[in-house]
Enzyme design. Structure first.
Site, short mmCIF file in Angstrom:
data_model
loop_
_atom_site.label_atom_id
_atom_site.label_comp_id
_atom_site.label_asym_id
_atom_site.label_seq_id
_atom_site.Cartn_x
_atom_site.Cartn_y
_atom_site.Cartn_z
N LYS A 98 6.62 1.90 -6.80
CA LYS A 98 5.66 2.89 -6.72
C LYS A 98 5.93 4.22 -7.32
O LYS A 98 4.75 4.97 -7.37
CB LYS A 98 5.39 2.82 -5.06
CG LYS A 98 5.45 1.60 -4.36
CD LYS A 98 3.77 1.09 -4.45
CE LYS A 98 3.59 0.04 -3.34
NZ LYS A 98 4.29 -1.35 -3.55
C1 LIG Z 1 4.01 -2.48 -3.84
C2 LIG Z 1 4.92 -3.54 -4.41
C3 LIG Z 1 4.71 -4.69 -5.02
C4 LIG Z 1 3.26 -5.02 -5.14
O1 LIG Z 1 2.61 -4.43 -6.16
P1 LIG Z 1 0.76 -4.63 -6.14
O2 LIG Z 1 0.32 -3.44 -7.11
O3 LIG Z 1 0.47 -4.21 -4.79
O4 LIG Z 1 0.75 -6.00 -6.70
C5 LIG Z 1 5.75 -5.60 -5.46
N1 LIG Z 1 6.97 -5.21 -5.04
C6 LIG Z 1 7.32 -4.07 -4.75
C7 LIG Z 1 8.77 -3.59 -4.45
C8 LIG Z 1 6.40 -3.22 -4.21
O5 LIG Z 1 6.73 -2.18 -3.41
#
Ligand SMILES: *Cc1c(COP(=O)(O)O)cnc(C)c1O
Length: 501
Positions: A113
């Site tokens: 993120k």
């Molecule tokens: C948010 C997140 C995901 C999923 O990503 P998306 O963009 O929602 O598909 C996968 N792994 C981690 C560790 C995340 O924080």
């Protein structure tokens, strides 16, 4: 470049307006009206560039209403040595010559993120200036863990913004909670809410939609905005690392320039993998996008059948950031694959809202199946994938990345495709260390230990340092102690803005 809503009833408007609004007022998502193309020469040029220069090259054509120094400045504020603990920002780890892992977790909160939330605040503040916005922006976030901390780190002390994060009191891990309650910064607020994530999220949604709240906040000089993954300002920065990974593979001689590669993406809200789709549309040589799910495998079923059906039990898994049954960003893919047919998208989304289910037409399904491939890993497969990856390659992965590696094995066995492949690693193994330590050290050695003791055990076992965002967490000063009932959330917001008028 102009942006328009996937529901066809709002726009076109410039990037700064789309980023400031976040979601379109007709409930659609903003998408670019034209395709951005990178020539093979552009991609070749990226081979010799830094991550920051690559970001500049990709973001420029999407943010044509921004001055080039505004884009540069945002990039420099986001991707620097203060916030990322690796000089390459998103480095590739080679497991063997055909398989690499793209580490997207070198930012301050140890999850992918950060790749978007480190730059979004700067794009947002620039967008406010460009659109003549005089109010400050108040970001409200309901979080089940990763997004809240990443948004806090991204927005802390960013001028003309303030951020409030609400998390369910008992719904986050000990590490995630400590990350949030020890948050520093003069413009941040963190609140535990009595209840579960749904209570927290509906509390935030109610505040966003409350006209009296909007007015009260406006009197203190603020306007609400959101930092969740449907903002185009979060999606565009994610396109960069697909190009960056490809350029690095070429630079290392693992890929012939022009040769197509596969990307495997652990998927929840479909934001990360959608950025890979846009990268391919822009001309990046991508063969397959492999969508890796956990037991909440609504996307796996959708890709196989063309039927999206969220009417199923929600499962709690050891890859909690992928525990999602409504993948909002899929709407953008449908809009692109139907040739920008907003009326089709509107119908499917109306079906989803009314019945929890929709079926796409044959042409859309066939296009999806030609490009995407999907399968899933349950918790047991995820645990053995962590173990097996360490045994085979001496490399430690978190639970989400382990889902990706397991599904990659299924993909190879099922298709025989052994093209160069990149698995996107979405979190540091230390972030979900309870499961990782258990997989690697065994049930007996880890039983009864708290998450902080396990961090050290995992570090000793792997020889990797505990990332700075997680080390010393148990000793940090707790700054945010408020626990609120759902009904008290609006009052907390008003008190917060009054202190900052
Ligand atoms: C948010 C997140 C995901 C999923 O990503 P998306 O963009 O929602 O598909 C996968 N792994 C981690 C560790 C995340 O924080």
């Amino acid at each position: 470049m102009l942006y328009t809503s996937t529901r066809g009833e709002y726009g076109p408007l410039p990037a700064a307006e789309a980023i400031k609004l976040g979601i379109a007022p007709d409930s659609g998502l903003f998408v670019p009206t034209e395709r951005v193309m990178m020539s093979m020469k552009d991609i070749q040029d990226m081979v010799g560039m830094s991550y920051q220069q690559r970001a500049d090259k990709i973001l420029g054509p999407y943010l044509t209403d921004f001055a080039s120094n505004e884009i540069r400045c945002s990039i420099d504020h986001a991707y620097n040595a203060n916030s990322f603990d690796h000089p390459e920002v998103a480095p590739l780890a080679e497991l063997d010559t055909r398989l690499s892992v793209l580490e997207l977790w070198h930012g301050p909160t140890c999850a992918f993120k950060d790749m978007a939330l480190q730059i979004l605040p700067h794009l947002l503040v620039t967008s406010m200036q460009k659109t003549g916005e005089s109010a400050g922006i108040l970001i409200l976030v309901a979080t089940s863990g990763d997004t809240g901390k990443a948004a806090l780190e991204g927005f802390k002390d960013v001028p003309r913004t303030a951020i409030m994060v609400f998390y369910p009191e008992k719904g986050v891990s000990e590490v995630q909670k400590m990350q949030m309650v020890t948050q520093e910064g003069g413009n941040v607020g963190v609140y535990a809410v009595r209840g579960n994530f749904d209570d927290t999220q509906s509390g935030v949604k109610a505040i966003f939609g409350d006209v009296a709240m909007q007015q009260a906040v406006a009197e203190c000089g603020y306007k609400f905005s959101s930092a969740n993954s449907i903002n185009w300002g979060r999606l565009a920065p994610q396109i960069v690392y697909y190009f960056s990974a490809y350029a690095d593979l070429v630079r290392r001689g693992h890929v012939q320039f022009g040769e197509a590669v596969n990307f495997v993406v652990p998927t929840g809200n479909f934001g990360n993998i959608l950025a890979g789709f846009y990268a391919r549309q822009m001309g990046l040589p991508v063969h397959r996008l492999v969508c890796a799910a956990n037991e909440n495998n609504v996307l796996t079923d959708f890709i196989a059948s063309g039927i999206y059906d969220r009417n199923r039990d929600f499962k709690r898994t050891i890859s909690p950031s992928m525990d999602i049954l409504i993948s909002s960003n899929l709407e953008r893919l449908l809009y692109e694959l139907t040739g920008h047919d907003a009326s089709k998208v509107r119908q499917w989304m109306a079906d989803l809202a009314a019945k929890g289910r929709y079926t796409v037409d044959d042409s859309t399904r066939e296009q999806i199946q030609a490009l995407f491939w999907s399968d899933y890993a349950d918790d047991a497969a995820t645990m053995s994938s962590i173990k097996e990856t360490h045994r085979r390659y001496g490399y430690v992965v978190d639970t989400h990345t382990a889902v990706g590696l397991h599904v990659y094995d299924l993909y190879r066995h099922s298709t025989g495709d052994d093209r160069p492949t990149v698995v996107l690693s979405t979190a540091s193994p230390f972030k979900f260390n309870a499961s990782v330590a258990k997989a690697l050290l065994g049930e007996e050695r880890t039983a009864g230990r708290d998450e902080f003791a396990l961090l050290q055990m995992l570090s000793d076992f792997s020889g990797l340092p505990v990332p700075s965002g997680l080390s010393g967490l148990a000793e940090r000063r707790i700054r945010h102690l408020t626990v609120a009932d759902r009904e008290q959330m609006p009052g907390a917001v008003l008190e917060f803005v009054k202190q900052r008028r």
